[in-house]
Design a protein around this motif. Sequence first.
Motif, PDB file in Angstrom:
ATOM      1  N   LEU A 427       9.909  31.501 -74.804  1.00  0.00           N
ATOM      2  CA  LEU A 427       9.299  30.065 -74.543  1.00  0.00           C
ATOM      3  C   LEU A 427      10.314  29.483 -73.533  1.00  0.00           C
ATOM      4  O   LEU A 427      10.020  29.121 -72.242  1.00  0.00           O
ATOM      5  CB  LEU A 427       9.110  29.224 -75.921  1.00  0.00           C
ATOM      6  CG  LEU A 427       9.046  27.736 -75.283  1.00  0.00           C
ATOM      7  CD1 LEU A 427       7.814  27.713 -74.725  1.00  0.00           C
ATOM      8  CD2 LEU A 427       8.900  27.138 -76.745  1.00  0.00           C
ATOM      9  N   PRO A 428      11.602  29.276 -73.395  1.00  0.00           N
ATOM     10  CA  PRO A 428      12.501  28.599 -72.665  1.00  0.00           C
ATOM     11  C   PRO A 428      12.338  29.264 -71.342  1.00  0.00           C
ATOM     12  O   PRO A 428      12.387  28.678 -70.424  1.00  0.00           O
ATOM     13  CB  PRO A 428      13.852  28.564 -73.460  1.00  0.00           C
ATOM     14  CG  PRO A 428      13.362  28.711 -74.720  1.00  0.00           C
ATOM     15  CD  PRO A 428      12.411  29.807 -74.782  1.00  0.00           C
ATOM     16  N   THR A 429      12.594  30.633 -71.556  1.00  0.00           N
ATOM     17  CA  THR A 429      12.716  31.586 -70.101  1.00  0.00           C
ATOM     18  C   THR A 429      11.528  31.223 -69.121  1.00  0.00           C
ATOM     19  O   THR A 429      11.531  30.885 -68.232  1.00  0.00           O
ATOM     20  CB  THR A 429      13.166  32.942 -70.183  1.00  0.00           C
ATOM     21  OG1 THR A 429      14.258  32.860 -71.320  1.00  0.00           O
ATOM     22  CG2 THR A 429      13.079  33.577 -69.323  1.00  0.00           C
ATOM     23  N   ASP A 430      10.298  31.598 -70.016  1.00  0.00           N
ATOM     24  CA  ASP A 430       8.931  31.383 -68.912  1.00  0.00           C
ATOM     25  C   ASP A 430       8.793  30.035 -68.755  1.00  0.00           C
ATOM     26  O   ASP A 430       8.108  29.726 -67.567  1.00  0.00           O
ATOM     27  CB  ASP A 430       7.861  32.096 -69.994  1.00  0.00           C
ATOM     28  CG  ASP A 430       8.088  33.424 -70.275  1.00  0.00           C
ATOM     29  OD1 ASP A 430       8.787  34.115 -69.685  1.00  0.00           O
ATOM     30  OD2 ASP A 430       7.319  33.950 -71.174  1.00  0.00           O
ATOM     31  N   LEU A 431       9.126  29.200 -69.426  1.00  0.00           N
ATOM     32  CA  LEU A 431       8.557  27.621 -69.038  1.00  0.00           C
ATOM     33  C   LEU A 431       9.650  27.266 -67.988  1.00  0.00           C
ATOM     34  O   LEU A 431       9.034  26.568 -66.987  1.00  0.00           O
ATOM     35  CB  LEU A 431       9.139  26.891 -70.433  1.00  0.00           C
ATOM     36  CG  LEU A 431       8.482  25.343 -70.437  1.00  0.00           C
ATOM     37  CD1 LEU A 431       7.077  25.344 -69.772  1.00  0.00           C
ATOM     38  CD2 LEU A 431       9.053  24.722 -71.422  1.00  0.00           C
ATOM     39  N   ALA A 432      10.832  27.622 -68.026  1.00  0.00           N
ATOM     40  CA  ALA A 432      11.766  27.387 -66.679  1.00  0.00           C
ATOM     41  C   ALA A 432      11.123  28.125 -65.541  1.00  0.00           C
ATOM     42  O   ALA A 432      11.110  27.696 -64.282  1.00  0.00           O
ATOM     43  CB  ALA A 432      13.144  27.948 -67.088  1.00  0.00           C
ATOM     44  N   ALA A 433      10.646  29.389 -65.865  1.00  0.00           N
ATOM     45  CA  ALA A 433      10.172  30.315 -64.419  1.00  0.00           C
ATOM     46  C   ALA A 433       8.832  29.519 -63.844  1.00  0.00           C
ATOM     47  O   ALA A 433       8.525  29.581 -62.771  1.00  0.00           O
ATOM     48  CB  ALA A 433       9.840  31.463 -65.060  1.00  0.00           C
ATOM     49  N   ALA A 434       8.058  28.980 -64.831  1.00  0.00           N
ATOM     50  CA  ALA A 434       6.826  28.259 -64.424  1.00  0.00           C
ATOM     51  C   ALA A 434       6.854  27.076 -63.751  1.00  0.00           C
ATOM     52  O   ALA A 434       6.120  26.650 -62.816  1.00  0.00           O
ATOM     53  CB  ALA A 434       5.821  27.861 -65.698  1.00  0.00           C
TER      54      ALA A 434
END
Length: 476
Positions: A427-434
């Motif tokens: 969640l935190p990684t993908d949210l930051a990348a989005a």
Amino acid sequence: MDHFPIFLSTKGQRIVLSGGRDAALAKLRLLMKSEAKISVFAANAAPEIAAWADAGKLALHPRALQSGDVTGAALFYAADEDAPEDARTAAIARSEGALVNIVDNLADSAFITPAIVDRDPVTIAIGTEGAAPVLARAIKADLEERLPTTLGTLARIGKTFRRAADALPFGRARRDFWRDFYFNTGPKAIADGEAGVRPALDTLLDDHLGKTARPGHVAFVGGGPGDPELLTLKARRALDEADVVIYDRLISPEILELARREAVMIDVGKEGFGPSTAQGTINDLLVEHALKGAQVVRLKSGDATVFGRLDEEIDAVDAHGIGWHIVPGITSASAAVATIGQSLTRRGRNASVRFITGHDMKGFADHDWAALARPNEVAAIYMGKKSARFVQGRLLMHGADRATPVTVIENASRPDQRILETSLAQLPTDLAAAQMSGPALTFYGLAPRAALASHRRNTDVILTQNQQPFSYQEAL
């Protein structure tokens, strides 16, 4: 908006048209509804135009337009249906100071003539910037069916009565009177003949002059997730009647456009961990305007009863004896779950769903993480982007499965909506990348329904593959 709509006074003005065939006929049928002085230049005019000239409805000059023919005209129409001739006559008209319209040539025209619904003196103009005349005609036909033919008669009678109505206080008192006339008393009176309308107006004015001014009132209105089509009819009516609209940061411009032009619009936006209007200031604004007799709409994003600090505002108006009511709205969770083809509860999976917030006034919000970490639990997390790592940590600490699906919906229901499908672990990684910058709602325990993927061509869906986000469209 390339063309700003106005209503031009044409009474006694001169309008010149060059042309005598179908395009000219179409324009003239509309122009002759005005009180302008119309001059037509055409070497071979259609019989209808000659007949109108004989009847004194226009002046026909049986020759081509020449220099000096447009002097003093307010408007000029080039309707020869011949590009070189239209260009020639338009050049003359421009040099002689007239606004120019070239039929079927939007680029070289200074103005356009909209489709018109005529209930004189009520006139409705419909324009599509020349992009969709068929659509404009369809809207015109729809309005023609909806508006009674007696509307123009009521408006004409009402126009002669305006000076008498000025005896009412300016603002809401006059609006209430005219609303009563046009939507209640007037239609009933004209059903028995035009002669009965004026006496009905006199009686109605006496009734309104004797009325006590309506006290100030506050409507706490749920503005929904952003799509104006998701507003309730009651919310639309409240906006139409509001003297003052006090609105949140997340209210979309399309919804604000539905308020009356005369309404006072006050932005009291709040932003998590960012600049915000103090709650005390909002309370004071509600009280201040309502005590002055205003009908106030407190317009909140989503549903006013969900994370909207509604009780504090109700307490403030209650303390001053101000009346209020609540208009429910569609909360973001309902709109967002619909976009992923899921339901918030499902037999055999979860019999309850939690609506929680990622942060509160003191920072990251705490919840019963142990209960939420159990299998098959579902939660809608509002304001959860900046608290994503905190939420992930609390859930993992209490034994949540790292593979639990998580879906983040940004700008739910709006044209720029995006969907991020990920897992608790990512969640935190993908949210930051989005790099989501708009308001977002996070569903813990729900993934988009896979069967709907092929139908989501108009939504930017971000899936995760090898921990790298990519556009769904690119994957097809």
